[in-house]
Write a protein that holds these residues in place. Structure first.
Motif, PDB file in Angstrom:
ATOM      1  N   GLY A  58       6.016   1.905  -2.968  1.00 56.03           N
ATOM      2  CA  GLY A  58       6.464   0.622  -2.449  1.00 56.03           C
ATOM      3  C   GLY A  58       5.536  -0.478  -2.900  1.00 56.03           C
ATOM      4  O   GLY A  58       4.331  -0.412  -2.682  1.00 56.03           O
ATOM      5  N   LEU A  59       6.093  -1.468  -3.566  1.00 58.82           N
ATOM      6  CA  LEU A  59       5.274  -2.562  -4.073  1.00 58.82           C
ATOM      7  C   LEU A  59       6.128  -3.812  -4.163  1.00 58.82           C
ATOM      8  O   LEU A  59       7.300  -3.757  -4.528  1.00 58.82           O
ATOM      9  N   SER A  60       5.538  -4.922  -3.828  1.00 56.47           N
ATOM     10  CA  SER A  60       6.249  -6.191  -3.863  1.00 56.47           C
ATOM     11  C   SER A  60       5.238  -7.291  -4.129  1.00 56.47           C
ATOM     12  O   SER A  60       4.032  -7.111  -3.924  1.00 56.47           O
ATOM     13  N   ILE A  61       5.726  -8.421  -4.607  1.00 62.08           N
ATOM     14  CA  ILE A  61       4.830  -9.563  -4.816  1.00 62.08           C
ATOM     15  C   ILE A  61       4.577 -10.309  -3.505  1.00 62.08           C
ATOM     16  O   ILE A  61       3.840 -11.277  -3.479  1.00 62.08           O
ATOM     17  N   SER A  68      -2.059  -3.364  -2.106  1.00 58.60           N
ATOM     18  CA  SER A  68      -1.488  -2.528  -3.170  1.00 58.60           C
ATOM     19  C   SER A  68      -1.542  -3.243  -4.515  1.00 58.60           C
ATOM     20  O   SER A  68      -1.847  -2.633  -5.548  1.00 58.60           O
ATOM     21  N   GLN A  69      -1.232  -4.532  -4.526  1.00 53.32           N
ATOM     22  CA  GLN A  69      -1.251  -5.299  -5.766  1.00 53.32           C
ATOM     23  C   GLN A  69      -2.641  -5.287  -6.393  1.00 53.32           C
ATOM     24  O   GLN A  69      -2.803  -5.028  -7.593  1.00 53.32           O
ATOM     25  N   LEU A  70      -3.658  -5.546  -5.568  1.00 52.11           N
ATOM     26  CA  LEU A  70      -5.026  -5.617  -6.084  1.00 52.11           C
ATOM     27  C   LEU A  70      -5.540  -4.252  -6.519  1.00 52.11           C
ATOM     28  O   LEU A  70      -6.236  -4.138  -7.536  1.00 52.11           O
ATOM     29  N   THR A 100     -12.715  -4.026 -11.883  1.00 51.66           N
ATOM     30  CA  THR A 100     -12.132  -3.099 -10.914  1.00 51.66           C
ATOM     31  C   THR A 100     -12.762  -3.281  -9.549  1.00 51.66           C
ATOM     32  O   THR A 100     -12.053  -3.352  -8.524  1.00 51.66           O
ATOM     33  N   GLN A 101     -14.083  -3.361  -9.500  1.00 51.17           N
ATOM     34  CA  GLN A 101     -14.768  -3.509  -8.209  1.00 51.17           C
ATOM     35  C   GLN A 101     -14.399  -4.825  -7.529  1.00 51.17           C
ATOM     36  O   GLN A 101     -14.266  -4.878  -6.303  1.00 51.17           O
ATOM     37  N   ILE A 102     -14.217  -5.877  -8.310  1.00 48.87           N
ATOM     38  CA  ILE A 102     -13.800  -7.159  -7.728  1.00 48.87           C
ATOM     39  C   ILE A 102     -12.415  -7.036  -7.103  1.00 48.87           C
ATOM     40  O   ILE A 102     -12.171  -7.506  -5.979  1.00 48.87           O
ATOM     41  N   CYS A 103     -11.495  -6.371  -7.808  1.00 46.40           N
ATOM     42  CA  CYS A 103     -10.142  -6.178  -7.283  1.00 46.40           C
ATOM     43  C   CYS A 103     -10.174  -5.379  -5.980  1.00 46.40           C
ATOM     44  O   CYS A 103      -9.516  -5.735  -4.992  1.00 46.40           O
ATOM     45  N   TYR A 104     -10.933  -4.289  -5.974  1.00 45.32           N
ATOM     46  CA  TYR A 104     -11.015  -3.457  -4.774  1.00 45.32           C
ATOM     47  C   TYR A 104     -11.680  -4.218  -3.625  1.00 45.32           C
ATOM     48  O   TYR A 104     -11.283  -4.100  -2.465  1.00 45.32           O
ATOM     49  N   MET A 105     -12.696  -4.999  -3.949  1.00 45.25           N
ATOM     50  CA  MET A 105     -13.406  -5.770  -2.939  1.00 45.25           C
ATOM     51  C   MET A 105     -12.454  -6.715  -2.202  1.00 45.25           C
ATOM     52  O   MET A 105     -12.433  -6.770  -0.963  1.00 45.25           O
ATOM     53  N   PHE A 106     -11.644  -7.420  -2.973  1.00 44.83           N
ATOM     54  CA  PHE A 106     -10.691  -8.345  -2.363  1.00 44.83           C
ATOM     55  C   PHE A 106      -9.543  -7.602  -1.697  1.00 44.83           C
ATOM     56  O   PHE A 106      -8.954  -8.090  -0.725  1.00 44.83           O
ATOM     57  N   ALA A 107      -9.212  -6.416  -2.204  1.00 46.75           N
ATOM     58  CA  ALA A 107      -8.153  -5.621  -1.582  1.00 46.75           C
ATOM     59  C   ALA A 107      -8.552  -5.206  -0.168  1.00 46.75           C
ATOM     60  O   ALA A 107      -7.705  -5.170   0.745  1.00 46.75           O
ATOM     61  N   PHE A 108      -9.822  -4.896   0.039  1.00 47.43           N
ATOM     62  CA  PHE A 108     -10.280  -4.463   1.354  1.00 47.43           C
ATOM     63  C   PHE A 108     -10.465  -5.632   2.318  1.00 47.43           C
ATOM     64  O   PHE A 108     -10.559  -5.428   3.528  1.00 47.43           O
ATOM     65  N   GLY A 109     -10.510  -6.838   1.797  1.00 48.16           N
ATOM     66  CA  GLY A 109     -10.540  -8.023   2.658  1.00 48.16           C
ATOM     67  C   GLY A 109     -11.937  -8.429   3.086  1.00 48.16           C
ATOM     68  O   GLY A 109     -12.913  -7.711   2.881  1.00 48.16           O
ATOM     69  N   TRP A 110     -11.998  -9.600   3.732  1.00 47.30           N
ATOM     70  CA  TRP A 110     -13.281 -10.185   4.105  1.00 47.30           C
ATOM     71  C   TRP A 110     -13.433 -10.397   5.605  1.00 47.30           C
ATOM     72  O   TRP A 110     -14.396 -11.035   6.046  1.00 47.30           O
ATOM     73  N   SER A 218      -5.124   4.972   0.146  1.00 58.34           N
ATOM     74  CA  SER A 218      -5.297   4.053   1.278  1.00 58.34           C
ATOM     75  C   SER A 218      -4.205   2.997   1.346  1.00 58.34           C
ATOM     76  O   SER A 218      -4.077   2.295   2.350  1.00 58.34           O
ATOM     77  N   THR A 219      -3.385   2.883   0.285  1.00 54.95           N
ATOM     78  CA  THR A 219      -2.285   1.915   0.299  1.00 54.95           C
ATOM     79  C   THR A 219      -1.003   2.519   0.870  1.00 54.95           C
ATOM     80  O   THR A 219       0.021   1.844   0.926  1.00 54.95           O
ATOM     81  N   ALA A 220      -1.047   3.777   1.290  1.00 53.91           N
ATOM     82  CA  ALA A 220       0.171   4.518   1.646  1.00 53.91           C
ATOM     83  C   ALA A 220       1.024   3.840   2.711  1.00 53.91           C
ATOM     84  O   ALA A 220       2.252   3.887   2.663  1.00 53.91           O
ATOM     85  N   ASP A 221       0.380   3.208   3.686  1.00 53.58           N
ATOM     86  CA  ASP A 221       1.143   2.639   4.801  1.00 53.58           C
ATOM     87  C   ASP A 221       1.375   1.136   4.664  1.00 53.58           C
ATOM     88  O   ASP A 221       1.950   0.517   5.567  1.00 53.58           O
ATOM     89  N   GLU A 222       0.966   0.541   3.543  1.00 52.68           N
ATOM     90  CA  GLU A 222       1.084  -0.914   3.437  1.00 52.68           C
ATOM     91  C   GLU A 222       2.544  -1.331   3.310  1.00 52.68           C
ATOM     92  O   GLU A 222       3.316  -0.745   2.553  1.00 52.68           O
ATOM     93  N   GLY A 223       2.905  -2.345   4.077  1.00 50.49           N
ATOM     94  CA  GLY A 223       4.264  -2.864   4.036  1.00 50.49           C
ATOM     95  C   GLY A 223       5.244  -2.109   4.895  1.00 50.49           C
ATOM     96  O   GLY A 223       6.411  -2.491   4.991  1.00 50.49           O
TER      97      GLY A 223
END
Length: 233
Positions: A58-61, A68-70, A100-110, A218-223
């Motif tokens: 499952g993926l969407s913009i 999931s996008q990041l 890659t680390q920047i993408c994951y960092m922002f994926a996990f949030g602040w 870890s993206t399994a339940d997103e959305g």
């Protein structure tokens, strides 16, 4: 949030292509150093399988698929980094993995920030860099410092998220982030400090693939609405 066994079993089954590609890589690439496009393709197969998983589950913009996008973009950079490293283009490889680390960092949030955890982790990271100072020239040292800052930041954000959300998948992502650091630390010990370890490629790549697997899962339940996940045990 609770996850029933059926939900987790289905997600693990969706990752069968990943398991097969990992077996193929370790079965067909037996030497510790083989620098060809063919071995690069085999090395990338597991990451491509994870990209496929993140896409088909499952993926969407839309905004609620932001993680999931990041992570998908991060996996793409990882795939490029694997090719660069396998072809001995270390500077380009490190740049790709830094992205890659920047993408994951922002994926996990602040949020929450949990600044104390971040400060402790970064201080520890600086302490570890001290051991490789004498083995690197200034340009390489700057690159290692930047990369260590990024991967430490990624682990910080995954850990902060896991402590806040307190879910299995968030915890799994933090474990994946820790494994990523272990994989890179092993690579540094072997290639920078020149410490001889048994089956070095096996140690580095197993922890690396396990890290990427955990982060992708870890993206399994997103959305998905909470009701779709269930709370049965």
């Amino acid at each position: 949030m609770y996850y029933n066994l059926r939900f987790l079993a289905i997600e693990f089954l969706k990752l069968i292509p990943f398991y097969i590609s990992v077996v193929l890589y370790f079965s067909l690439v037996r030497q510790d150093q083989v620098w060809t496009l063919w071995t690069s393709a085999l090395r990338c197969l597991p990451i491509m399988a994870l990209m496929f998983y993140v896409s088909i589950k499952g993926l969407s913009i839309k905004k609620h698929y932001g993680q999931s996008q990041l992570i998908l973009i991060g996996l793409m950079f990882s795939c490029a980094g694997d090719v660069m490293f396998n072809l001995l283009l270390f500077a380009l490889g490190m740049t790709c993995f830094g992205a890659t680390q920047i993408c994951y960092m922002f994926a996990f949030g602040w949020r929450p920030l949990k600044i104390i955890i971040g400060a402790c982790l970064h201080i520890s990271s600086i302490g570890l860099i001290y051991f490789v100072i004498g083995h690197l020239n200034i340009a390489h040292l700057i690159g290692v410092f930047i990369y260590c800052t990024l991967i430490t930041g990624m682990f910080w954000r995954s850990l902060a998220r896991a402590l806040h959300v307190k879910s299995f998948l968030a915890f799994f992502a933090a474990v994946g982030a820790a494994l990523f650091i272990i994989s890179d630390a092993l690579a540094a010990v072997i290639h920078i400090l020149h410490v001889k370890l048994p089956a070095p490629r096996l140690q580095i790549m197993i922890t690396y693939y396990a890290a990427q697997f955990a982060i992708a899962l870890s993206t399994a339940d997103e959305g998905r609405p909470p009701a779709a996940l269930g709370s049965e045990q």
